[in-house]
Enzyme design. Structure first.
Site, PDB file in Angstrom:
ATOM      1  CB  THR A  11     -10.271  68.984  48.370  1.00 19.90           C
ATOM      2  OG1 THR A  11     -10.025  69.418  46.755  1.00 19.90           O
ATOM      3  CG2 THR A  11     -11.676  69.487  48.476  1.00 19.90           C
ATOM      4  CB  VAL A  14      -0.721  72.362  50.428  1.00 20.71           C
ATOM      5  CG1 VAL A  14      -0.485  73.564  51.059  1.00 20.71           C
ATOM      6  CG2 VAL A  14       0.628  71.399  50.095  1.00 20.71           C
ATOM      7  NE  ARG A  39     -10.898  67.206  39.968  1.00 20.33           N
ATOM      8  CZ  ARG A  39     -10.337  68.127  39.596  1.00 20.33           C
ATOM      9  NH1 ARG A  39     -10.636  69.187  38.457  1.00 20.33           N
ATOM     10  NH2 ARG A  39      -8.901  68.120  40.070  1.00 20.33           N
ATOM     11  CB  SER A  40     -13.566  69.643  44.935  1.00 17.95           C
ATOM     12  OG  SER A  40     -12.590  68.924  44.592  1.00 17.95           O
ATOM     13  CB  CYS A 131       8.414  72.176  50.080  1.00 14.58           C
ATOM     14  SG  CYS A 131       8.466  71.225  48.669  1.00 14.58           S
ATOM     15  CD  GLN A 158      12.671  68.180  46.579  1.00 16.68           C
ATOM     16  OE1 GLN A 158      13.624  68.703  46.073  1.00 16.68           O
ATOM     17  NE2 GLN A 158      11.316  68.374  46.282  1.00 16.68           N
ATOM     18  CB  SER A 161       3.518  63.924  50.470  1.00 18.72           C
ATOM     19  OG  SER A 161       4.611  64.640  51.353  1.00 18.72           O
ATOM     20  N   PRO A 183       2.464  43.821  37.862  1.00 20.92           N
ATOM     21  CG  PRO A 183       1.118  44.103  36.174  1.00 20.92           C
ATOM     22  CD  PRO A 183       1.304  43.315  37.411  1.00 20.92           C
ATOM     23  CG  HIS A 243      10.983  67.463  51.031  1.00 14.64           C
ATOM     24  ND1 HIS A 243      10.263  66.535  50.488  1.00 14.64           N
ATOM     25  CD2 HIS A 243      10.598  68.638  50.024  1.00 14.64           C
ATOM     26  CE1 HIS A 243       9.459  66.907  49.639  1.00 14.64           C
ATOM     27  NE2 HIS A 243       9.482  68.144  49.365  1.00 14.64           N
TER      28      HIS A 243
END
Length: 339
Positions: A11, A14, A39-40, A131, A158, A161, A183, A243
């Site tokens: 989820t 990547v 939780r996913s 990466c 970089q 993400s 703000p 990047h």
């Protein structure tokens, strides 16, 4: 006959890219299992254009019968579950930092050191590099073949993400806040990221370097050559994906600029776009969604003996993570896990 493949961390940024890349490259799967935290569990993720997978709880999943896992759940989670998967006979291609410097775990970029994949048999795990390291060594490899590299000085630019979905949300929300005069509150980052740059990625170490900078040095030596000295400055910039890197290289003998350009043009995984004119180079926006490492701005450095500089850019979620992992899996099934 295809393979049973698990995607761990399905989820996340990547993980979703891994699912997409497996489908795009038509990896020979009989079954794909999407795994994530408790939780996913129960959420749905896409695999290809017409398949929806229901996410299963990683902590309860039995890896027996799974051939390959491509994994990006975070280092602490991987430390627990990658060895558990490997013990069940599954070969794990791990995208986290946890196993990269383990001497019994190969650290692999297929365009650079595919032969290292053979070492997976020691622990059943193959590590995907950082990466920023991946795109740099893809560009350095053909130059190192041309003339031995002594030293690399690199500054990275970089994208957010690389720090996950929450970091991308923070850039979006801060940008919107600035435009409406709300703000700005840093949460994922140490300082405001919108309309700013932050010279700080990962934790600081005793010598003043950040861990991201340390990773680039030690991983380059493990993948490419233990004798290469690397000095990195890693900077987070307000870009969503891809990047950029400004790379300065010192060789042990003279290297011709045109020969370097030719070697890079022939190298697998590299596309040279280097025109000394407006728009004659590649930026992160153009590299997003693409597989290649793009190299531009190739030029001699007259301030150091045998010096060369170049700019490279690549999608950090694809070649910098998901694509590299899937390419490792492709070599693995071609050379070691044939069915």
């Amino acid at each position: 006959m295809g393979y049973k493949v698990a995607v761990i961390g399905a989820t996340g940024n990547v993980g979703r890219e891994m699912l997409q890349t497996l489908a795009e490259r038509k990896f020979p799967v009989d079954e794909v299992i999407a795994l994530a935290s408790e939780r996913s569990a129960g959420r749905e993720v896409s695999f290809g254009d017409d398949q929806v997978l229901k996410v299963k709880d990683l902590s309860k999943f039995d890896f027996k019968g799974v051939d390959i896992a491509v994994s990006s759940p975070g280092a602490k989670v991987s430390a627990v579950h990658s060895p558990r998967a490997a013990a069940a006979g599954c070969v794990v291609i791990d995208n986290t930092s946890h196993f990269r410097m383990d001497p019994d775990v190969p650290l692999v970029v297929p365009e650079v050191n595919p032969q290292a994949i053979a070492g997976y048999k020691k622990k059943g795990i193959i590590a995907n590099p950082n990466c920023s390291t991946i795109q740099m060594v893809v560009a350095l490899k053909p130059l190192h073949t041309l003339a031995k590299i002594k030293r690399v000085v690199v500054s990275t630019y970089q994208s957010v993400s690389g720090a996950g979905k929450e970091a991308m949300d923070e850039l979006f929300n801060q940008t919107r806040a600035i435009y409406v005069n709300d703000p700005v509150k840093p949460e994922k980052f140490t300082k405001q990221i919108a309309f700013n740059v932050i010279p700080h990625i990962d934790v600081f170490m005793d010598d003043g370097a950040t861990k991201e900078e340390w990773k680039m040095a030690v991983e380059t030596r493990k993948i490419l050559d233990p004798n290469i000295a690397v000095h990195a400055t890693c900077v987070r910039v307000p870009v969503f994906v891809s990047h950029g890197e400004a790379v300065n290289v010192e060789f042990d003998k003279p290297i011709d600029e045109d020969a370097a350009r030719e070697a890079l043009s022939r190298a697998p995984g590299v596309i040279v776009v280097d025109h000394r004119a407006n728009e004659g180079y590649v930026t992160p926006v153009e590299a997003a969604g693409e597989d290649a490492v793009y190299v531009s701005r190739i030029r001699k450095d007259p301030t150091v003996k045998n010096g060369l500089s170049f700019w490279c850019v690549s999608d950090n979620l694809r070649k910098g993570a998901a694509l590299n992992a899937v390419q490792i899996a492709e070599v693995l099934i071609r050379d070691y896990l044939k069915k």
